[in-house]
Design an enzyme around this catalytic site. Sequence first.
Site, PDB file in Angstrom:
ATOM      1  N   ASP A  45     -15.253 -39.304  39.939  1.00 47.13           N
ATOM      2  CA  ASP A  45     -15.992 -40.408  39.314  1.00 47.13           C
ATOM      3  C   ASP A  45     -17.143 -40.861  40.206  1.00 47.13           C
ATOM      4  O   ASP A  45     -18.232 -41.164  39.740  1.00 47.13           O
ATOM      5  CB  ASP A  45     -15.050 -41.578  39.027  1.00 47.13           C
ATOM      6  CG  ASP A  45     -15.806 -42.699  38.344  1.00 47.13           C
ATOM      7  OD1 ASP A  45     -16.210 -42.497  37.193  1.00 47.13           O
ATOM      8  OD2 ASP A  45     -16.060 -43.739  38.986  1.00 47.13           O
ATOM      9  N   HIS A  46     -16.877 -40.883  41.521  1.00 48.44           N
ATOM     10  CA  HIS A  46     -17.905 -41.378  42.430  1.00 48.44           C
ATOM     11  C   HIS A  46     -19.017 -40.351  42.665  1.00 48.44           C
ATOM     12  O   HIS A  46     -20.046 -40.676  43.226  1.00 48.44           O
ATOM     13  CB  HIS A  46     -17.260 -41.838  43.745  1.00 48.44           C
ATOM     14  CG  HIS A  46     -16.356 -43.019  43.538  1.00 48.44           C
ATOM     15  ND1 HIS A  46     -15.675 -43.646  44.553  1.00 48.44           N
ATOM     16  CD2 HIS A  46     -16.017 -43.701  42.408  1.00 48.44           C
ATOM     17  CE1 HIS A  46     -14.947 -44.650  44.048  1.00 48.44           C
ATOM     18  NE2 HIS A  46     -15.141 -44.699  42.751  1.00 48.44           N
ATOM     19  N   ASP A  47     -18.794 -39.113  42.197  1.00 52.85           N
ATOM     20  CA  ASP A  47     -19.873 -38.121  42.189  1.00 52.85           C
ATOM     21  C   ASP A  47     -20.813 -38.385  41.004  1.00 52.85           C
ATOM     22  O   ASP A  47     -22.009 -38.123  41.087  1.00 52.85           O
ATOM     23  CB  ASP A  47     -19.236 -36.714  42.062  1.00 52.85           C
ATOM     24  CG  ASP A  47     -20.216 -35.573  42.290  1.00 52.85           C
ATOM     25  OD1 ASP A  47     -21.414 -35.777  42.111  1.00 52.85           O
ATOM     26  OD2 ASP A  47     -19.760 -34.462  42.631  1.00 52.85           O
ATOM     27  N   THR A 151     -26.410 -39.345  41.141  1.00 53.58           N
ATOM     28  CA  THR A 151     -26.751 -38.204  40.291  1.00 53.58           C
ATOM     29  C   THR A 151     -25.562 -37.905  39.379  1.00 53.58           C
ATOM     30  O   THR A 151     -24.433 -37.779  39.848  1.00 53.58           O
ATOM     31  CB  THR A 151     -27.085 -36.957  41.127  1.00 53.58           C
ATOM     32  OG1 THR A 151     -25.910 -36.550  41.840  1.00 53.58           O
ATOM     33  CG2 THR A 151     -28.207 -37.224  42.110  1.00 53.58           C
ATOM     34  N   ASP A 155     -22.405 -32.571  41.814  1.00 47.81           N
ATOM     35  CA  ASP A 155     -23.181 -31.891  42.853  1.00 47.81           C
ATOM     36  C   ASP A 155     -22.811 -32.393  44.247  1.00 47.81           C
ATOM     37  O   ASP A 155     -23.536 -32.166  45.215  1.00 47.81           O
ATOM     38  CB  ASP A 155     -24.688 -32.118  42.602  1.00 47.81           C
ATOM     39  CG  ASP A 155     -25.030 -33.602  42.588  1.00 47.81           C
ATOM     40  OD1 ASP A 155     -24.103 -34.429  42.725  1.00 47.81           O
ATOM     41  OD2 ASP A 155     -26.218 -33.958  42.434  1.00 47.81           O
ATOM     42  N   SER A 157     -22.730 -35.494  45.280  1.00 47.21           N
ATOM     43  CA  SER A 157     -23.573 -36.595  45.784  1.00 47.21           C
ATOM     44  C   SER A 157     -22.734 -37.649  46.502  1.00 47.21           C
ATOM     45  O   SER A 157     -23.252 -38.374  47.347  1.00 47.21           O
ATOM     46  CB  SER A 157     -24.375 -37.228  44.650  1.00 47.21           C
ATOM     47  OG  SER A 157     -23.549 -37.600  43.575  1.00 47.21           O
ATOM     48  N   HIS A 326      -7.524 -45.880  36.048  1.00 50.03           N
ATOM     49  CA  HIS A 326      -6.878 -47.079  36.609  1.00 50.03           C
ATOM     50  C   HIS A 326      -5.440 -47.210  36.148  1.00 50.03           C
ATOM     51  O   HIS A 326      -4.629 -47.856  36.789  1.00 50.03           O
ATOM     52  CB  HIS A 326      -7.685 -48.333  36.237  1.00 50.03           C
ATOM     53  CG  HIS A 326      -9.035 -48.362  36.871  1.00 50.03           C
ATOM     54  ND1 HIS A 326     -10.050 -49.178  36.446  1.00 50.03           N
ATOM     55  CD2 HIS A 326      -9.548 -47.649  37.912  1.00 50.03           C
ATOM     56  CE1 HIS A 326     -11.120 -48.986  37.187  1.00 50.03           C
ATOM     57  NE2 HIS A 326     -10.847 -48.060  38.084  1.00 50.03           N
TER      58      HIS A 326
HETATM   59  C1  HEM Z   1      -6.951 -47.103  44.045  1.00 51.85           C
HETATM   60  C2  HEM Z   1      -7.654 -46.655  43.065  1.00 51.85           C
HETATM   61  C3  HEM Z   1      -8.835 -47.331  42.418  1.00 51.85           C
HETATM   62  C4  HEM Z   1      -9.397 -48.540  42.673  1.00 51.85           C
HETATM   63  C5  HEM Z   1      -8.965 -49.556  43.701  1.00 51.85           C
HETATM   64  C6  HEM Z   1     -10.517 -48.701  41.772  1.00 51.85           C
HETATM   65  C7  HEM Z   1     -11.337 -49.810  41.715  1.00 51.85           C
HETATM   66  C8  HEM Z   1     -12.457 -49.909  40.935  1.00 51.85           C
HETATM   67  C9  HEM Z   1     -13.339 -51.037  40.890  1.00 51.85           C
HETATM   68  C10 HEM Z   1     -13.178 -52.321  41.695  1.00 51.85           C
HETATM   69  C11 HEM Z   1     -14.334 -50.752  40.034  1.00 51.85           C
HETATM   70  C12 HEM Z   1     -15.529 -51.639  39.660  1.00 51.85           C
HETATM   71  C13 HEM Z   1     -15.149 -52.399  38.423  1.00 51.85           C
HETATM   72  C14 HEM Z   1     -16.296 -53.185  37.837  1.00 51.85           C
HETATM   73  O1  HEM Z   1     -16.804 -54.060  38.531  1.00 51.85           O
HETATM   74  O2  HEM Z   1     -16.665 -52.941  36.675  1.00 51.85           O
HETATM   75  C15 HEM Z   1     -14.094 -49.435  39.515  1.00 51.85           C
HETATM   76  C16 HEM Z   1     -14.931 -48.781  38.631  1.00 51.85           C
HETATM   77  C17 HEM Z   1     -14.657 -47.550  38.089  1.00 51.85           C
HETATM   78  N1  HEM Z   1     -13.545 -46.793  38.305  1.00 51.85           N
HETATM   79 FE1  HEM Z   1     -12.051 -47.201  39.596  1.00 51.85          FE
HETATM   80  N2  HEM Z   1     -10.623 -47.578  40.994  1.00 51.85           N
HETATM   81  C18 HEM Z   1      -9.606 -46.728  41.353  1.00 51.85           C
HETATM   82  C19 HEM Z   1      -9.348 -45.495  40.792  1.00 51.85           C
HETATM   83  C20 HEM Z   1     -10.068 -44.907  39.783  1.00 51.85           C
HETATM   84  C21 HEM Z   1      -9.737 -43.664  39.148  1.00 51.85           C
HETATM   85  C22 HEM Z   1      -8.510 -42.833  39.464  1.00 51.85           C
HETATM   86  C23 HEM Z   1     -10.706 -43.410  38.214  1.00 51.85           C
HETATM   87  C24 HEM Z   1     -10.874 -42.247  37.256  1.00 51.85           C
HETATM   88  C25 HEM Z   1     -10.073 -41.240  37.095  1.00 51.85           C
HETATM   89  C26 HEM Z   1     -11.640 -44.506  38.270  1.00 51.85           C
HETATM   90  C27 HEM Z   1     -12.758 -44.612  37.488  1.00 51.85           C
HETATM   91  C28 HEM Z   1     -13.657 -45.647  37.563  1.00 51.85           C
HETATM   92  C29 HEM Z   1     -14.907 -45.665  36.833  1.00 51.85           C
HETATM   93  C30 HEM Z   1     -15.437 -44.591  35.865  1.00 51.85           C
HETATM   94  C31 HEM Z   1     -15.539 -46.845  37.178  1.00 51.85           C
HETATM   95  C32 HEM Z   1     -16.940 -47.270  36.759  1.00 51.85           C
HETATM   96  C33 HEM Z   1     -17.901 -46.732  37.818  1.00 51.85           C
HETATM   97  C34 HEM Z   1     -19.312 -47.195  37.632  1.00 51.85           C
HETATM   98  O3  HEM Z   1     -19.981 -46.717  36.718  1.00 51.85           O
HETATM   99  O4  HEM Z   1     -19.763 -48.036  38.423  1.00 51.85           O
HETATM  100  N3  HEM Z   1     -11.223 -45.399  39.229  1.00 51.85           N
HETATM  101  N4  HEM Z   1     -12.944 -48.950  40.072  1.00 51.85           N
HETATM  102 CA    CA Z   2     -23.562 -36.346  41.475  1.00 48.14          CA
END
Ligand code: HEM
Ligand code: CA
Length: 563
Positions: A45-47, A151, A155, A157, A326
């Site tokens: 996701d962070h990529d 990006t 890749d 990033s 999540h």
């Molecule tokens: C310990 C594990 C994790 C923690 C503590 C965590 C925490 C967070 C937090 C704090 C946010 C920002 C929420 C907001 O302000 O809208 C976020 C966003 C997000 N998380 Fe997680 N997360 C975790 C695991 C995961 C996993 C396993 C996935 C996917 C399989 C995921 C996918 C996402 C996605 C797609 C976003 C939106 C990113 C963006 O566009 O900025 N996260 N997460």
């Molecule tokens: Ca990327």
Amino acid sequence: MVCVAGKCLPSARNVSKVVHMSSNTMMKMSHTHSHMLMLWGQFLDHDITLTPQRQTLTSCCTYDGVWRDSENTGKCEPKTSVRQRLRSLQSGGQGSGGSTRISMSFDVCMALEVDDDTFGFGHTCIDFQRSLAVPSSSCDLGYREQINQVTAFIDGSQIYGSTETMSSELRTHVNGTLVTSRHNFLPPEDNVHQQLYDECVTSSGTENCFKAGDNRVNVQPGLSSIHTLFMNEHNRIARILIRQLPSTVSSNNADEFVYQETRKIVGALLQHITYNEFLPVLLGEANMRKYNLLNNKLKRSKLRYNSQHQPGIRNEFATFAFRVGHSLVPEGLVPTDASYTKHGSGMAYFDNLLMNPHLLYRFGVGDVLRGVIAEPVKQPSPELSHHLEKTFRFSNRTAGGLDLAAVNIQRGRDHGVPSYTVMRRLCRLPVPESFADLDMPDKVKNKLMRVYNSVEDIDAWTGAVSERRMPGAMIGRLNACIIGRQFRSLRKGDRFCFPSYIAAGQLAEVYNVTLATILCNNIENMATVQPQVFYLVQWNQLANRRVSCDQIPTLNLDSWFTK
Ligand code: HEM
Ligand SMILES: [Ca+2]
């Protein structure tokens, strides 16, 4: 936020309490899949996605966890009152809401009101800053739109950075390698960055938070560990390639040449593991076929680049569908030694691990990641882990604790994501007309009925994580639709999707690799590993029993440039 009947939607916090909080402190764990499934999801996701918020305001709540400004909230404003206020502004009147207050409440904050004391801190406010809004490409008025700051392509990033400046800072500029720190850890996060985000905290003066291509690297030590793993894999490959430089490359160009070639290989590995190991588990075979995601080993023609495919990240993917991850997060990490024996301290719970790397310093990357492949992932369900939902805190910025489920829902409302039923319609799935029609267990339907007035009001993230899992998959139909389409576009719309840009001999090597290979290549004392690390050993005692790393296929880099 207004519901179909024109009244206020239930607050995101209330939906979270009724639908996503567990009454039981023991979550159901998977019997088949490992914690790696969730960790790869987060790393991936962070990529591909990062939706920025404004960084100028420290918090929408005060440090004591109360409202900073009573206008500056996400409280519901029924349509009529907004219209009245706009009319009053257009006619030049100040009314009860002056322009500053309107723009503040619309533009920056949608903090969540807490009317109970679940966090036990006496706080009444959970911080929520709205995602940055950007002008439309035609620069005229329209609906609010958000951006992706990284990006979208797979890749690497998150390892290398999404900007020239960041990638340059992470390079040694010698022999194509990346900067490390002692014990082959990631380089230390610099103070400027730390001050800007004010998030990661260390337990002692000898420990640092880390710097990587993505600034969320410190969110939890499992994530920092997999970042470290891939940084080390880059350096391992670069050290092999520098020894076989083609004669056409001058020594002046050696660093750049090896860096780019290594990055190309690491990018290919990330894509290969995602499409070959991760997505089949998350989506299941049927969806892999439906969305044309099967790996089709060596059949390049099937993966031809299509310039009509828009590879950008869809708002609904980042804002609700991929956040299904999540619902897979377990309660914590269980560091495990070289013989897969848990350390005496047992599980380290996430509420003490977030934004604090001390576990990594105590046990090292190997023990953390061994625990990740040996321990189960949480069973998918609408209820989030106790240790994420209750005392989840990110240092000062979220002094009042953070309810991740409520934040996901609020983020959907901030971005104007359509409701669950509308999203089902857009995915051409049957649209439920009443709560009884929902494809969910009765217990979940009852909870939804308690909190929403109409089935049409259900928020997309809530509805999607509440759906029954599809056969052979970890997710329900709506998430499968959004995630399947996104990964199809990411591959078809990527001109540098790896099968199309590396030589056939090199391709065969990449296809050999699994995530187990990378673990074996880089972790000290990694004597044995199960071949399929997204599955637990007990999933199939025979096929997935731990074997010596010598039996795991390798990435053969011999004569790489002539392959
Ligand atoms: C310990 C594990 C994790 C923690 C503590 C965590 C925490 C967070 C937090 C704090 C946010 C920002 C929420 C907001 O302000 O809208 C976020 C966003 C997000 N998380 Fe997680 N997360 C975790 C695991 C995961 C996993 C396993 C996935 C996917 C399989 C995921 C996918 C996402 C996605 C797609 C976003 C939106 C990113 C963006 O566009 O900025 N996260 N997460
Ligand atoms: Ca990327």
